[in-house]
Motif scaffolding. Structure first.
Motif, mmCIF file in Angstrom:
data_model
loop_
_atom_site.group_PDB
_atom_site.id
_atom_site.type_symbol
_atom_site.label_atom_id
_atom_site.label_comp_id
_atom_site.label_asym_id
_atom_site.label_seq_id
_atom_site.Cartn_x
_atom_site.Cartn_y
_atom_site.Cartn_z
ATOM 1 N N GLU A 150 -71.012 -39.270 1.094
ATOM 2 C CA GLU A 150 -69.955 -40.097 1.657
ATOM 3 C C GLU A 150 -68.873 -39.195 2.227
ATOM 4 O O GLU A 150 -68.630 -38.109 1.719
ATOM 5 N N CYS A 151 -68.217 -39.664 3.276
ATOM 6 C CA CYS A 151 -66.979 -39.057 3.757
ATOM 7 C C CYS A 151 -66.336 -40.049 4.707
ATOM 8 O O CYS A 151 -67.024 -40.729 5.473
ATOM 9 N N GLY A 152 -65.021 -40.168 4.638
ATOM 10 C CA GLY A 152 -64.348 -41.153 5.469
ATOM 11 C C GLY A 152 -64.928 -42.539 5.239
ATOM 12 O O GLY A 152 -65.029 -43.006 4.107
ATOM 13 N N ASP A 153 -65.350 -43.195 6.333
ATOM 14 C CA ASP A 153 -65.948 -44.521 6.230
ATOM 15 C C ASP A 153 -67.471 -44.468 6.103
ATOM 16 O O ASP A 153 -68.121 -45.509 6.011
ATOM 17 N N LEU A 154 -68.040 -43.282 6.115
ATOM 18 C CA LEU A 154 -69.495 -43.149 6.011
ATOM 19 C C LEU A 154 -69.918 -43.227 4.550
ATOM 20 O O LEU A 154 -69.319 -42.590 3.684
ATOM 21 N N THR A 155 -70.947 -44.015 4.282
ATOM 22 C CA THR A 155 -71.489 -44.126 2.929
ATOM 23 C C THR A 155 -73.008 -44.081 2.986
ATOM 24 O O THR A 155 -73.617 -44.282 4.033
ATOM 25 N N ARG A 156 -73.621 -43.789 1.826
ATOM 26 C CA ARG A 156 -75.069 -43.796 1.670
ATOM 27 C C ARG A 156 -75.765 -43.005 2.778
ATOM 28 O O ARG A 156 -76.700 -43.464 3.425
ATOM 29 N N GLN A 157 -75.316 -41.778 2.961
ATOM 30 C CA GLN A 157 -75.949 -40.846 3.888
ATOM 31 C C GLN A 157 -76.913 -39.971 3.097
ATOM 32 O O GLN A 157 -76.557 -39.454 2.030
ATOM 33 N N TRP A 158 -78.117 -39.776 3.614
ATOM 34 C CA TRP A 158 -79.133 -39.041 2.863
ATOM 35 C C TRP A 158 -79.201 -37.576 3.232
ATOM 36 O O TRP A 158 -79.996 -36.822 2.694
ATOM 37 N N ILE A 161 -76.162 -34.397 4.755
ATOM 38 C CA ILE A 161 -74.743 -34.171 5.029
ATOM 39 C C ILE A 161 -74.432 -34.685 6.432
ATOM 40 O O ILE A 161 -75.118 -34.314 7.399
ATOM 41 N N PRO A 162 -73.441 -35.560 6.595
ATOM 42 C CA PRO A 162 -73.141 -36.108 7.924
ATOM 43 C C PRO A 162 -72.789 -35.016 8.932
ATOM 44 O O PRO A 162 -72.274 -33.947 8.570
ATOM 45 N N ALA A 163 -73.057 -35.296 10.199
ATOM 46 C CA ALA A 163 -72.755 -34.330 11.257
ATOM 47 C C ALA A 163 -71.258 -34.157 11.449
ATOM 48 O O ALA A 163 -70.786 -33.076 11.822
ATOM 49 N N ASN A 164 -70.503 -35.214 11.178
ATOM 50 C CA ASN A 164 -69.047 -35.172 11.299
ATOM 51 C C ASN A 164 -68.425 -35.999 10.190
ATOM 52 O O ASN A 164 -68.929 -37.081 9.842
ATOM 53 N N CYS A 165 -67.330 -35.497 9.637
ATOM 54 C CA CYS A 165 -66.532 -36.234 8.662
ATOM 55 C C CYS A 165 -65.104 -36.283 9.201
ATOM 56 O O CYS A 165 -64.591 -35.271 9.686
ATOM 57 N N VAL A 166 -64.478 -37.434 9.111
ATOM 58 C CA VAL A 166 -63.138 -37.588 9.659
ATOM 59 C C VAL A 166 -62.218 -36.521 9.077
ATOM 60 O O VAL A 166 -62.298 -36.165 7.892
ATOM 61 N N ALA A 167 -61.383 -35.947 9.929
ATOM 62 C CA ALA A 167 -60.507 -34.851 9.519
ATOM 63 C C ALA A 167 -59.662 -35.255 8.319
ATOM 64 O O ALA A 167 -59.092 -36.353 8.274
ATOM 65 N N GLY A 168 -59.585 -34.367 7.343
ATOM 66 C CA GLY A 168 -58.795 -34.626 6.143
ATOM 67 C C GLY A 168 -59.534 -35.333 5.037
ATOM 68 O O GLY A 168 -58.999 -35.488 3.931
ATOM 69 N N SER A 169 -60.775 -35.780 5.293
ATOM 70 C CA SER A 169 -61.560 -36.441 4.250
ATOM 71 C C SER A 169 -62.282 -35.386 3.420
ATOM 72 O O SER A 169 -62.177 -34.192 3.674
ATOM 73 N N GLN A 170 -63.010 -35.834 2.426
ATOM 74 C CA GLN A 170 -63.812 -34.947 1.594
ATOM 75 C C GLN A 170 -65.271 -35.376 1.661
ATOM 76 O O GLN A 170 -65.568 -36.549 1.904
ATOM 77 N N LEU A 171 -66.162 -34.427 1.434
ATOM 78 C CA LEU A 171 -67.575 -34.728 1.311
ATOM 79 C C LEU A 171 -67.856 -35.053 -0.151
ATOM 80 O O LEU A 171 -67.532 -34.265 -1.049
ATOM 81 N N ASN A 172 -68.422 -36.218 -0.394
ATOM 82 C CA ASN A 172 -68.735 -36.650 -1.754
ATOM 83 C C ASN A 172 -70.229 -36.873 -1.900
ATOM 84 O O ASN A 172 -70.918 -37.216 -0.934
#
Length: 462
Positions: free
Chosen positions: A324-332, A334-345
């Motif tokens: 997860e990062c920002g509004d992205l969830t249930r990614q299998w 690591i997302p290609a982009n995460c909104v600036a200032g968010s964290q990778l979970n």
């Protein structure tokens, strides 16, 4: 809406009166190879119909797919085997057209049986093939629902000698826990309702960028990919239970001297460490949360695999929330982009059923198993806490170069080497998990403050 509830009478009728024997078996003496082995499916209907339920030896659990064609269910036999027979026990939702296929690698498939006139019920198929993987590949459903199998059984002979229960790589529990029958009890309803059965271990990074793994490569410094360690501050390649018990901890609870570790996250060549205390949940993985027992000292295991494929990670037994990062969830991955200032979970659950006999096994997994529809399998009858890693890394923006030391995102895995103070772990398990509470590291449920805490303000036994 649950298919099982909708079609239960019809399913019972199908199982009793519409049993179909496709061909008489000449291989009754062959070995059942599939039971309890890892299973994977193209989809699941809901959380109550996982792939593994079709290979658990129970006729009260099932795999169910989404209501679409095609769908498949595969089992990994663990080694190449000669396949002589396949038994299918369908629920009322069956396959009219399907194939039985084998594969040496899970990628290239050979059809060993095919029909376009399947009628459901119980089917016994004589086949002639070989492979490590066997799957049912359905191309046309017999009803408007999905595919639903109570049991998918593969028989034959394997060239691999069944694993021993002791010897090199096995660490025996002393004393063992025997005579346990998996609990199928449903605890009575409470007011207010019981929605969580857990406590937290909040642990910071204790050692960084160390190429050691005392479970997989004991006594071999530098033999593994880089790991980030939490909890015990002494964990290294030569770690033992005694050394952990003598060590200190980065966990907020002094009694938790467990070693936790996972592959190091890298942004290019730069290591990224989780910032501050991370959440490691200890939960009930079974319906009867009153049956959960504390870990025995020295229990150790690996969750996930550095060699997982994306599908294996996404469909891993237990709940895998993925990244997860920002509004992205249930990614299998690591997302290609995460909104600036968010964290990778990432969130990833561990098995919570123990065989009661071994603290470790050669593959560091076989002594543990996941519950099947909330009940431990008979082979692993002892319910223990279900660990769930919830990790967060301070990295965002362009994630093109972000990866783990073990590979892509779906290679994420982690190791646990239990060294809790037994009395502290027992107090938290009894008060929080068995008591049906949602506890912080002190064992305090803010929604039920009248129940008190298990530990004092210093996170120690009162």
């Amino acid at each position: 809406m649950h298919l099982k509830k909708l079609l239960a009478p019809l399913a019972a009728l199908a199982l009793v009166s519409a049993t179909l024997t496709v061909t008489q078996s000449a291989y009754a003496a062959d070995t059942l190879l599939s039971q309890g082995k890892p299973a994977l499916a193209s989809s699941t209907e809901n959380g109550e119909s996982p792939a593994i339920a079709a290979v658990d030896g129970r006729s009260d659990t099932r795999w169910g797919s989404l209501w679409a064609d095609p769908q498949w269910l595969r089992v990994d036999l663990g080694a190449t085997a000669t396949i002589t027979q396949v038994k299918l026990q369908w629920e009322a939702a069956y396959a009219k057209s399907y194939q039985i296929q084998t594969s040496p690698d899970g990628n290239t498939w050979t059809t060993v049986y095919s029909t376009t006139t399947g009628a459901g019920g119980n089917q016994t198929l004589s086949v002639n093939g070989s492979g490590r993987y066997v799957r049912m590949y359905g191309t046309q459903r017999g009803t408007g629902y999905g595919y639903s199998l109570y049991e998918f059984q593969v028989y034959g002979t394997s060239s691999v000698t069944p694993p021993a229960s002791d010897g090199p790589g096995y660490v025996m529990a002393n004393p063992p826990v025997t005579g346990v029958v998996p609990s199928t009890k449903v605890p009575p309803a409470q007011n207010p309702p019981v929605t969580h059965r857990e406590f937290q271990a909040n642990c910071s990074v204790s050692r960084t960028n160390l190429n050691d793994d005392p479970i997989v490569f004991p006594g071999l410094p530098g033999a593994s990919h880089s790991h980030t360690f939490m909890g015990n501050r002494t964990t290294n390649a030569n770690t033992t239970l005694a050394s952990l018990q003598a060590g200190t901890t980065s966990c907020i609870t002094p009694g938790d001297r467990t070693g936790y570790w996972m592959p190091t996250l890298l942004n290019g060549d730069t290591a990224v460490q989780p910032d501050g205390p991370q959440v490691i949940y200890y939960k009930s993985g079974v319906i009867d949360y009153t049956s959960v027992r504390p870990f025995p000292p020295g229990l150790r295991y690996v969750v996930g695999s550095p060699t997982s494929t994306l599908d294996e990670f996404r469909n891993h037994p237990g709940a895998v929330e993925g990244f997860e990062c920002g509004d992205l969830t249930r990614q299998w991955d690591i997302p290609a982009n995460c909104v600036a200032g968010s964290q990778l979970n990432v969130r990833f659950q561990a098995p919570s059923c123990w065989d009661g006999l071994h603290l470790d096994t050669p593959d560091h997994k076989s002594h543990m198993a996941y519950p099947i529809v909330g009940v431990c399998p008979a082979s692993h009858p002892v319910a223990v806490p279900m660990i769930e890693f919830k990790m967060a890394w301070p990295v965002s923006g362009n994630m093109a170069n972000v990866h783990f030391s073990s590979g892509r995102g779906y290679s994420f895995h982690y190791d646990v080497y239990n060294a809790w103070d037994p009395a502290v772990l027992a107090a938290l398990t009894t008060h929080c998990i068995n008591g049906g509470l949602q506890c912080n590291p002190r064992g305090f449920d803010q929604y039920k403050p009248d129940r008190g805490a298990a530990l004092n303000e210093n996170y120690e036994l009162p």
